[in-house]
Structures are given as structure tokens and as C-alpha cells.
Design a protein around this motif. Structure first.
Motif, PDB file in Angstrom:
ATOM      1  N   MET A 138       0.816  -1.210   0.000  1.00 13.60           N
ATOM      2  CA  MET A 138       0.000   0.000   0.000  1.00 13.60           C
ATOM      3  C   MET A 138       0.857   1.271   0.000  1.00 13.60           C
ATOM      4  O   MET A 138       0.314   2.370   0.140  1.00 13.60           O
ATOM      5  CB  MET A 138      -0.903   0.013   1.237  1.00 13.60           C
ATOM      6  CG  MET A 138      -1.864  -1.164   1.344  1.00 13.60           C
ATOM      7  SD  MET A 138      -3.042  -1.242  -0.022  1.00 13.60           S
ATOM      8  CE  MET A 138      -3.919   0.303   0.184  1.00 13.60           C
ATOM      9  N   SER A 139       2.157   1.148  -0.185  1.00 15.47           N
ATOM     10  CA  SER A 139       3.041   2.323  -0.069  1.00 15.47           C
ATOM     11  C   SER A 139       2.749   3.366  -1.142  1.00 15.47           C
ATOM     12  O   SER A 139       2.785   4.580  -0.864  1.00 15.47           O
ATOM     13  CB  SER A 139       4.509   1.897  -0.130  1.00 15.47           C
ATOM     14  OG  SER A 139       4.797   1.219  -1.343  1.00 15.47           O
ATOM     15  N   LYS A 140       2.434   2.935  -2.371  1.00 20.15           N
ATOM     16  CA  LYS A 140       2.131   3.903  -3.434  1.00 20.15           C
ATOM     17  C   LYS A 140       0.826   4.635  -3.148  1.00 20.15           C
ATOM     18  O   LYS A 140       0.712   5.838  -3.422  1.00 20.15           O
ATOM     19  CB  LYS A 140       2.067   3.194  -4.786  1.00 20.15           C
ATOM     20  CG  LYS A 140       3.415   2.671  -5.266  1.00 20.15           C
ATOM     21  CD  LYS A 140       3.298   2.011  -6.632  1.00 20.15           C
ATOM     22  CE  LYS A 140       4.648   1.501  -7.117  1.00 20.15           C
ATOM     23  NZ  LYS A 140       4.550   0.818  -8.436  1.00 20.15           N
ATOM     24  N   ASP A 141      -0.140   3.929  -2.596  1.00 23.83           N
ATOM     25  CA  ASP A 141      -1.411   4.562  -2.241  1.00 23.83           C
ATOM     26  C   ASP A 141      -1.193   5.612  -1.157  1.00 23.83           C
ATOM     27  O   ASP A 141      -1.785   6.699  -1.201  1.00 23.83           O
ATOM     28  CB  ASP A 141      -2.417   3.523  -1.756  1.00 23.83           C
ATOM     29  CG  ASP A 141      -2.762   2.503  -2.819  1.00 23.83           C
ATOM     30  OD1 ASP A 141      -1.850   1.776  -3.239  1.00 23.83           O
ATOM     31  OD2 ASP A 141      -3.938   2.413  -3.222  1.00 23.83           O
ATOM     32  N   ALA A 142      -0.345   5.301  -0.187  1.00 20.99           N
ATOM     33  CA  ALA A 142      -0.068   6.246   0.899  1.00 20.99           C
ATOM     34  C   ALA A 142       0.589   7.519   0.370  1.00 20.99           C
ATOM     35  O   ALA A 142       0.235   8.631   0.801  1.00 20.99           O
ATOM     36  CB  ALA A 142       0.828   5.582   1.950  1.00 20.99           C
ATOM     37  N   LYS A 143       1.508   7.364  -0.560  1.00 16.85           N
ATOM     38  CA  LYS A 143       2.164   8.532  -1.152  1.00 16.85           C
ATOM     39  C   LYS A 143       1.182   9.339  -2.000  1.00 16.85           C
ATOM     40  O   LYS A 143       1.209  10.571  -2.012  1.00 16.85           O
ATOM     41  CB  LYS A 143       3.351   8.092  -2.005  1.00 16.85           C
ATOM     42  CG  LYS A 143       4.506   7.512  -1.208  1.00 16.85           C
ATOM     43  CD  LYS A 143       5.615   7.029  -2.131  1.00 16.85           C
ATOM     44  CE  LYS A 143       6.758   6.403  -1.334  1.00 16.85           C
ATOM     45  NZ  LYS A 143       7.816   5.859  -2.223  1.00 16.85           N
ATOM     46  N   GLN A 144       0.316   8.628  -2.710  1.00 22.11           N
ATOM     47  CA  GLN A 144      -0.631   9.280  -3.612  1.00 22.11           C
ATOM     48  C   GLN A 144      -1.746   9.985  -2.851  1.00 22.11           C
ATOM     49  O   GLN A 144      -2.262  11.017  -3.295  1.00 22.11           O
ATOM     50  CB  GLN A 144      -1.217   8.224  -4.557  1.00 22.11           C
ATOM     51  CG  GLN A 144      -1.939   8.767  -5.766  1.00 22.11           C
ATOM     52  CD  GLN A 144      -2.412   7.629  -6.666  1.00 22.11           C
ATOM     53  OE1 GLN A 144      -3.034   6.677  -6.216  1.00 22.11           O
ATOM     54  NE2 GLN A 144      -2.102   7.746  -7.955  1.00 22.11           N
ATOM     55  N   TRP A 145      -2.131   9.447  -1.688  1.00 22.74           N
ATOM     56  CA  TRP A 145      -3.299   9.927  -0.969  1.00 22.74           C
ATOM     57  C   TRP A 145      -3.229  11.409  -0.663  1.00 22.74           C
ATOM     58  O   TRP A 145      -4.199  12.150  -0.883  1.00 22.74           O
ATOM     59  CB  TRP A 145      -3.501   9.133   0.323  1.00 22.74           C
ATOM     60  CG  TRP A 145      -4.699   9.588   1.100  1.00 22.74           C
ATOM     61  CD1 TRP A 145      -4.741  10.436   2.167  1.00 22.74           C
ATOM     62  CD2 TRP A 145      -6.063   9.260   0.803  1.00 22.74           C
ATOM     63  NE1 TRP A 145      -6.028  10.642   2.581  1.00 22.74           N
ATOM     64  CE2 TRP A 145      -6.861   9.931   1.759  1.00 22.74           C
ATOM     65  CE3 TRP A 145      -6.674   8.454  -0.147  1.00 22.74           C
ATOM     66  CZ2 TRP A 145      -8.249   9.817   1.774  1.00 22.74           C
ATOM     67  CZ3 TRP A 145      -8.056   8.351  -0.126  1.00 22.74           C
ATOM     68  CH2 TRP A 145      -8.827   9.020   0.816  1.00 22.74           C
ATOM     69  N   LYS A 146      -2.109  11.882  -0.166  1.00 23.93           N
ATOM     70  CA  LYS A 146      -2.015  13.273   0.285  1.00 23.93           C
ATOM     71  C   LYS A 146      -2.142  14.272  -0.858  1.00 23.93           C
ATOM     72  O   LYS A 146      -2.434  15.459  -0.625  1.00 23.93           O
ATOM     73  CB  LYS A 146      -0.692  13.508   1.026  1.00 23.93           C
ATOM     74  CG  LYS A 146       0.556  13.276   0.218  1.00 23.93           C
ATOM     75  CD  LYS A 146       1.793  13.600   1.062  1.00 23.93           C
ATOM     76  CE  LYS A 146       3.090  13.471   0.285  1.00 23.93           C
ATOM     77  NZ  LYS A 146       3.466  12.076   0.050  1.00 23.93           N
ATOM     78  N   ASP A 147      -1.957  13.815  -2.106  1.00 24.69           N
ATOM     79  CA  ASP A 147      -2.056  14.711  -3.256  1.00 24.69           C
ATOM     80  C   ASP A 147      -3.393  14.596  -3.999  1.00 24.69           C
ATOM     81  O   ASP A 147      -3.618  15.320  -4.976  1.00 24.69           O
ATOM     82  CB  ASP A 147      -0.912  14.430  -4.239  1.00 24.69           C
ATOM     83  CG  ASP A 147       0.459  14.723  -3.639  1.00 24.69           C
ATOM     84  OD1 ASP A 147       0.559  15.714  -2.883  1.00 24.69           O
ATOM     85  OD2 ASP A 147       1.399  13.966  -3.912  1.00 24.69           O
ATOM     86  N   LEU A 148      -4.258  13.707  -3.538  1.00 19.65           N
ATOM     87  CA  LEU A 148      -5.557  13.554  -4.198  1.00 19.65           C
ATOM     88  C   LEU A 148      -6.480  14.700  -3.823  1.00 19.65           C
ATOM     89  O   LEU A 148      -6.423  15.227  -2.710  1.00 19.65           O
ATOM     90  CB  LEU A 148      -6.212  12.227  -3.797  1.00 19.65           C
ATOM     91  CG  LEU A 148      -5.515  10.945  -4.260  1.00 19.65           C
ATOM     92  CD1 LEU A 148      -6.259   9.726  -3.714  1.00 19.65           C
ATOM     93  CD2 LEU A 148      -5.420  10.872  -5.781  1.00 19.65           C
ATOM     94  N   ASP A 149      -7.371  15.081  -4.742  1.00 19.28           N
ATOM     95  CA  ASP A 149      -8.341  16.128  -4.443  1.00 19.28           C
ATOM     96  C   ASP A 149      -9.358  15.610  -3.432  1.00 19.28           C
ATOM     97  O   ASP A 149      -9.553  14.395  -3.279  1.00 19.28           O
ATOM     98  CB  ASP A 149      -9.058  16.578  -5.720  1.00 19.28           C
ATOM     99  CG  ASP A 149      -9.800  15.445  -6.400  1.00 19.28           C
ATOM    100  OD1 ASP A 149     -10.990  15.240  -6.087  1.00 19.28           O
ATOM    101  OD2 ASP A 149      -9.176  14.739  -7.215  1.00 19.28           O
TER     102      ASP A 149
END
Length: 357
Positions: free
Chosen positions: A52-63
Motif C-alpha cells: 500500500m506504499s504507493k497509495d499512501a504517497k498518492q493519498w495526500k495529493d488527491l483532491d
């Protein structure tokens, strides 16, 4: 209730027979349940095997819109699996008097608990403040309302356990409540999860939260098998004259329960896409069409004629590659492999053609 009834000799009915005897499967009365239990075990996976590491990195930049839809769907999934993960053991199991059916339900309940653990891992590994998400789940009235029909039927059956164990119960009323509970869990497994899944898979189509989607691909295959388990239980009950008579009497109620579940899904779809929330490639009307398509298949598989209009083909055909892992044509290094690793064989669910799983 006896923990071990060595004098059991009543032909092993599914429900309401003599207390269970040995857990032995040498000559099962209904071998299909033993086969389904073995198939479920062959599909073993663990809640931490998806990175889930990519999801964690991506989450903070999602609208915020994408975050909100993801949290709403995850909230419902956590709540739903908390119910269906508990129901086989606490609500239905006490009335089971057939050993292979008991064994299948044990496997069913184990994997539902695994789903809950997978959701917890997704929350823990993706969100900066995991407990805030769990707190939101607890106060999500829309998610709870989506499940109230099922909760009420399970609670009604569960409340009668003391009467059952004391022998002070009406057999036909108990049969009716058991049948309603099985129809409710069938409706949940065959219809309710897929609207939430569709939103997550639509995001994955945009390369958003692929770890979420990969977890749900594993969970969706289990849900398809659980649908088959409940259908097999219904098939057996319909083959027994006493039960067949009751099920015929309850046809209108069966329609009412499944229709009510379908209507809660329609309401949920409208709610998801309200307040400005959007998902590229999916909207409320399209999700509604997909719900009608999948619901019609659920009605037909249960031997019922759908009492509503529905599309004759899947209105979101791209979802098939998520619900059928063998259709995913990507190299292993590009995406995590989510086919089951132990003993799983191609075509295990091919006889569920009506569901397009």
C-alpha cells in the motif's frame, strides 16, 4: 444444545435437526458444501500481501472529492464485513445441524474476517490518521442505513436463540426467519458490494489507488464464491418438501427483501455522487444501470424473474478485468499479482455465468 452428540442419527438436515456430532466428512450428505469449503481454502491469501506504499504517497495529493468517495466506500465496506463476518458464526451457525454445511460456514466466516483485516490494513497503511477514518465509519448514518434491512433480519433471528436452545420455539416461524436471513446474506453478497467496488475500480482505471483496487480484486473473488455458497444452500432447501413449501409461501417476501436491498443501493449511488463528488468514467446513472444489470443476474440465479427493467449487457464492461483476475493483461512487474497462490484453478466459478464475475 450439545457440543458433541455421538447419538446423532437424523440424516444431517441443514437446520433444526439433532445437535451436531463428529466433525467428520467421510460420507457427506451434501458433498457440494465440502467441495465449496475446500475451494475457499484453496483461495487463501493474507491481508498484508498487497503493498500500500504507493497509495499512501498518492493519498495526500488527491483532491478532496476523490478522497471523500474513497472514504465513503471504504466506510461501508468495513461496516458490511463487520456484519457479514460475524453473522455466519453468531446468527446462522447455532441453528446448523449438518457437519459439512457447518464446515463451509466456518471457512466463509474466516474469509469475511480476513476481508475486515484487509480493510484495516488499507486504513492503517494509507491514511495519516487511521483512527480518524475509523471514527468516521462509526458515525456514517448513510452506510448504516444501507445495511439496516439485513441487520434487522439478522437481529430477529439471533434474538430467538434462547427459545431454540430451550426447545420453546415454533418450527415454522424459525424456518421462516432462517430463510429470510439466508436471502438477506445472499442479497448482500450478490448485489451490495459491487457498487462500492465499481467506484474503486473506476479510480484504478485512472491509475489512482491501485492498492485499494488490488485488495478488492481478491475480496471480490471471495464474495463471488460466497454467493455460490448461499445459492447452494437455497438449492438444497428447495429440494426438501417442508422447506420448498415454505419458500413458495415466502415468494413475495423474497422479492421484497431483495428489492429493498436493491433500492438501498440506488440511494447509495445517488448519495455518492451528490455534493459535487465525481469519478471519471462513472456517474450516478451509469452506476444505477450497472446495479440493475447485476441485480437482475442475482434475481435470476435465485430462480426469480426480475420485476424491473435492466440492461441486457454490462454497462461498464471494463469492470470485468477487476472481477476476473485472469483478464488482466499486464506484466507482473507492472502490477501486483492478485491471483490466488495456493491450489486455485481456472474455471472454479464458471458455473456462476449469470453473475458475469
Amino acid at each position: 444444545m450439545e457440543v458433541l452428540n455421538l447419538k446423532k442419527d437424523d440424516g444431517n438436515p441443514l437446520f433444526l435437526g439433532e445437535s451436531l456430532g463428529l466433525q467428520e466428512y467421510t460420507s457427506p450428505t451434501y458433498p457440494q458444501f465440502e467441495e465449496l469449503a475446500l475451494l475457499q481454502r484453496s483461495q487463501f491469501w493474507t491481508e498484508t500481501e498487497i503493498d500500500m506504499s504507493k497509495d499512501a504517497k498518492q493519498w495526500k495529493d488527491l483532491d478532496k472529492n476523490t478522497q471523500d468517495i474513497s472514504i465513503l466506500n471504504l466506510s461501508w465496506q468495513i461496516m458490511a464485513d463487520s456484519i457479514v463476518g460475524r453473522a455466519p458464526f453468531t446468527v446462522i451457525m447455532p441453528y446448523i445441524t449438518n457437519p459439512e454445511f457447518e464446515g463451509m460456514m466456518v471457512q466463509w466466516g474466516y474469509f469475511e474476517n480476513l476481508h475486515s483485516r484487509a480493510y484495516s490494513n488499507m486504513v492503517r497503511m494509507t491514511f495519516p490518521e487511521p483512527q480518524e477514518i475509523i471514527n468516521e465509519v462509526k458515525i456514517n448514518d448513510n452506510a448504516y442505513g444501507r445495511l439496516k434491512i439485513i441487520i434487522d433480519l439478522f437481529n430477529k433471528l439471533g434474538a430467538k436463540q434462547s427459545d431454540y436452545f430451550s426447545g420453546n420455539y415454533n418450527r415454522k416461524e424459525m424456518m421462516r426467519d432462517l430463510y429470510h436471513a439466508i436471502i438477506a446474506i445472499y442479497g448482500l453478497e450478490s448485489m451490495q458490494f459491487y457498487c462500492s467496488f465499481a467506484c474503486t475500480f473506476a479510480l484504478a482505471e485512472q491509475d489512482i489507488l491501485n492498492g485499494f483496487a488490488d485488495n478488492l480484486k481478491l475480496i471480490a473473488k471471495d464474495e463471488a464464491l460466497h454467493t455460490r455458497m448461499s445459492l447452494e444452500a437455497l438449492k438444497v432447501l428447495k429440494s426438501i418438501p417442508e422447506w420448498a413449501e415454505l419458500i413458495a409461501e415466502e415468494e413475495d417476501t423474497t422479492y421484497s427483501i431483495l428489492s429493498a436491498i436493491r433500492n438501498t443501493e440506488k440511494d447509495w449511488g445517488q448519495y455518492l455522487f451528490s455534493e459535487g463528488r465525481q469519478v471519471m468514467g462513472l456517474n450516478a446513472p451509469l452506476l444505477n444501470d450497472y446495479l440493475d444489470f447485476s441485480s437482475a443476474n442475482a434475481f435470476k440465479a435465485a430462480g426469480l424473474t426480475p420485476n424491473f427493467e435492466f440492461p441486457r449487457s454490462n454497462p461498464i464492461p471494463w469492470i470485468d478485468k477487476y472481477l476476473n483476475p485472469s483478464m488482466v493483461q499486464v506484466a507482473p512487474q507492472e502490477r501486483q499479482i492478485t491471483n490466488y497462490r495456493v491450489g486455485s484453478s481456472q474455471g472454479d466459478l464458471n458455473d456462476l455465468d449469470d453473475f458475469d464475475f
